[in-house]
Scaffold this active site. Structure first.
Site, PDB file in Angstrom:
ATOM      1  N   ALA A  94       0.805  -1.230   0.000  1.00  0.00           N
ATOM      2  CA  ALA A  94       0.000   0.000   0.000  1.00  0.00           C
ATOM      3  C   ALA A  94       0.840   1.283   0.000  1.00  0.00           C
ATOM      4  O   ALA A  94       0.633   2.161  -0.852  1.00  0.00           O
ATOM      5  CB  ALA A  94      -0.972  -0.032   1.175  1.00  0.00           C
ATOM      6  N   GLN A 129       4.251 -13.291  -2.109  1.00  0.00           N
ATOM      7  CA  GLN A 129       5.026 -12.165  -1.571  1.00  0.00           C
ATOM      8  C   GLN A 129       5.825 -12.575  -0.323  1.00  0.00           C
ATOM      9  O   GLN A 129       6.882 -12.024  -0.057  1.00  0.00           O
ATOM     10  CB  GLN A 129       4.101 -10.994  -1.191  1.00  0.00           C
ATOM     11  N   ASP A 150      -4.130  -2.568   3.987  1.00  0.00           N
ATOM     12  CA  ASP A 150      -4.327  -1.774   2.766  1.00  0.00           C
ATOM     13  C   ASP A 150      -5.361  -0.687   2.955  1.00  0.00           C
ATOM     14  O   ASP A 150      -5.335   0.334   2.271  1.00  0.00           O
ATOM     15  CB  ASP A 150      -4.717  -2.679   1.597  1.00  0.00           C
ATOM     16  N   ASN A 180      -6.585  -6.465   4.318  1.00  0.00           N
ATOM     17  CA  ASN A 180      -5.168  -6.783   4.075  1.00  0.00           C
ATOM     18  C   ASN A 180      -5.118  -8.034   3.206  1.00  0.00           C
ATOM     19  O   ASN A 180      -6.154  -8.611   2.842  1.00  0.00           O
ATOM     20  CB  ASN A 180      -4.424  -6.982   5.401  1.00  0.00           C
ATOM     21  N   LYS A 181      -3.917  -8.448   2.889  1.00  0.00           N
ATOM     22  CA  LYS A 181      -3.688  -9.573   1.975  1.00  0.00           C
ATOM     23  C   LYS A 181      -4.577 -10.765   2.328  1.00  0.00           C
ATOM     24  O   LYS A 181      -4.756 -11.101   3.493  1.00  0.00           O
ATOM     25  CB  LYS A 181      -2.205  -9.944   2.035  1.00  0.00           C
TER      26      LYS A 181
HETATM   27  O1  MRU Z   1      -1.068  -7.262  -3.277  1.00  0.00           O
HETATM   28  P1  MRU Z   1      -0.013  -6.544  -2.494  1.00  0.00           P
HETATM   29  O2  MRU Z   1       1.315  -7.232  -2.517  1.00  0.00           O
HETATM   30  O3  MRU Z   1       0.084  -5.088  -2.867  1.00  0.00           O
HETATM   31  O4  MRU Z   1      -0.548  -6.605  -1.007  1.00  0.00           O
HETATM   32  C1  MRU Z   1       0.201  -6.007   0.014  1.00  0.00           C
HETATM   33  C2  MRU Z   1      -0.374  -6.182   1.362  1.00  0.00           C
HETATM   34  O5  MRU Z   1      -1.425  -6.763   1.545  1.00  0.00           O
HETATM   35  C3  MRU Z   1       0.355  -5.540   2.494  1.00  0.00           C
HETATM   36  O6  MRU Z   1       0.131  -6.227   3.688  1.00  0.00           O
HETATM   37  C4  MRU Z   1      -0.130  -4.099   2.685  1.00  0.00           C
HETATM   38  O7  MRU Z   1      -0.178  -3.418   1.451  1.00  0.00           O
HETATM   39  C5  MRU Z   1       0.757  -3.334   3.609  1.00  0.00           C
HETATM   40  S1  MRU Z   1       2.376  -3.098   2.966  1.00  0.00           S
HETATM   41  C6  MRU Z   1       3.230  -2.221   4.128  1.00  0.00           C
END
Ligand code: MRU
Length: 323
Positions: A51, A177, A218, A228-229
């Site tokens: 994010a 990730q 996010d 979040n993810k």
């Molecule tokens: O799909 P992504 O890799 O953008 O998802 C990222 C996440 O879900 C993170 O936990 C979130 O963006 C915080 S990053 C500091």
């Protein structure tokens, strides 16, 4: 402080260079963006993700209009639509609104530098909470931010303070990730870590190896519901069942006070083939139907506390944004 040396976003006049996170950890490959349009495509395609990093890249993308000659309003609209869930994207574009176009590059650089400072403060606030095994999902480190990281930044700060912590990184299907990026950052910076598949989280908790869970976010609604993810919600349920604290590392830029609850948070649906394939290799019948939401919503009631750059928050959140 223990910042990471990883610097995935580099801006020069007329050129934004993004470390291609799709190629990690196998290759350090850079993508050059010379327009807002190219930047928006890089965000949608996950060259840059996380994010805060998306917000920074979008700000630089808008700044590129100084050189690209793109219409600023349509460039901004295009960037806003590049990914829907992370509130930071729209929030950083909002911050640039009303500035003269030639002021955009300096303002975007300031936003980038500010994000690092926020993460360092957030890490310092959260470090005392951590001890022993720390379970996390996705990547919330230097690659996902302007540096240091949010949830992984708290781990970095705890280690810098001499605390013994061990990261348990969920691989984070389908985009991996956790395996590709979090394990990479931990290996680079000598952070003790163990990788496991998403389905192993419950067994890990039952084994007594983890003492808390900390994740990024996010978008956090005003009532504390947190997007979040994908997989985060399941972790929170498991943490509650095992009596473990569940923390969300939340730069206050990720709090969307205009969003009343999790139901109002848009959840991005990613392409089916991200799930059907690993490393380009088909792992299921080519046309099997797929459900591939990129994020989930964790109800506030499952969250112990939100770690912010202004301290550790519990509900209700302070109403004064400067609190
Ligand atoms: O799909 P992504 O890799 O953008 O998802 C990222 C996440 O879900 C993170 O936990 C979130 O963006 C915080 S990053 C500091």
């Amino acid at each position: 402080m223990n910042e990471s040396s990883l610097q995935p976003i580099i801006f020069e006049d007329g050129l934004l260079r993004l470390l291609d996170q799709r190629a990690l950890p196998g290759a350090l490959h850079w993508i050059a963006c010379r327009s807002a349009e190219q930047t928006a495509t890089a965000i949608t395609d996950m060259v840059v993700r996380g994010a805060p990093a998306i917000g920074i890249a979008a700000a630089y993308g808008l700044a590129l209009t100084v050189w690209s000659g793109e219409d600023r309003d349509s460039a901004e609209r295009r960037l806003r639509l590049s990914r829907p869930t992370a509130v930071n994207l729209g929030a950083s574009l909002d911050r640039l609104r009303g500035l003269p176009t030639d002021a955009l590059p300096t303002a975007a650089r300031a936003l980038h530098a500010e994000d690092l400072q926020i993460n360092l403060a957030l890490g310092a606030a959260g470090a005392p909470l951590l001890s022993g095994g720390v379970l996390t999902v996705c990547n919330t480190g230097a690659l996902a931010t302007g540096g240091h990281g949010t949830a992984l930044g708290v781990v970095r700060s705890a280690r810098a303070a001499g605390q013994a912590v061990h990261v348990y990184a969920l691989e984070t299907r389908p985009y991996l990730q956790g395996a590709r990026l979090t394990a990479f950052e931990c290996a680079q910076d000598g952070i003790p870590h163990t990788l496991l598949t998403d389905g192993m989280a419950g067994a890990l908790m039952a084994s007594g190896r983890v003492q808390q869970v900390i994740v990024g976010c996010d978008r956090v609604a005003a009532n504390g519901d947190t997007a979040n993810k994908i997989g985060t919600y399941g972790l929170a349920v498991l943490a509650r069942a095992h009596g473990l604290p569940f923390y969300v590392a939340m730069p206050t830029s990720t709090l969307d006070r205009a969003c009343p609850s999790g139901e109002a948070i848009p959840i991005e649906a990613r392409p089916d083939d991200e799930l059907r394939r690993i490393g380009g290799q088909l792992i299921c019948p080519a046309h099997s139907p797929v459900w591939n939401p990129s994020f989930d919503r964790t109800p506030a009631g499952l969250i112990t506390a939100w770690v912010t750059e202004r301290g550790v928050w519990r509900l209700p959140f302070p109403s004064d944004p400067a609190a």
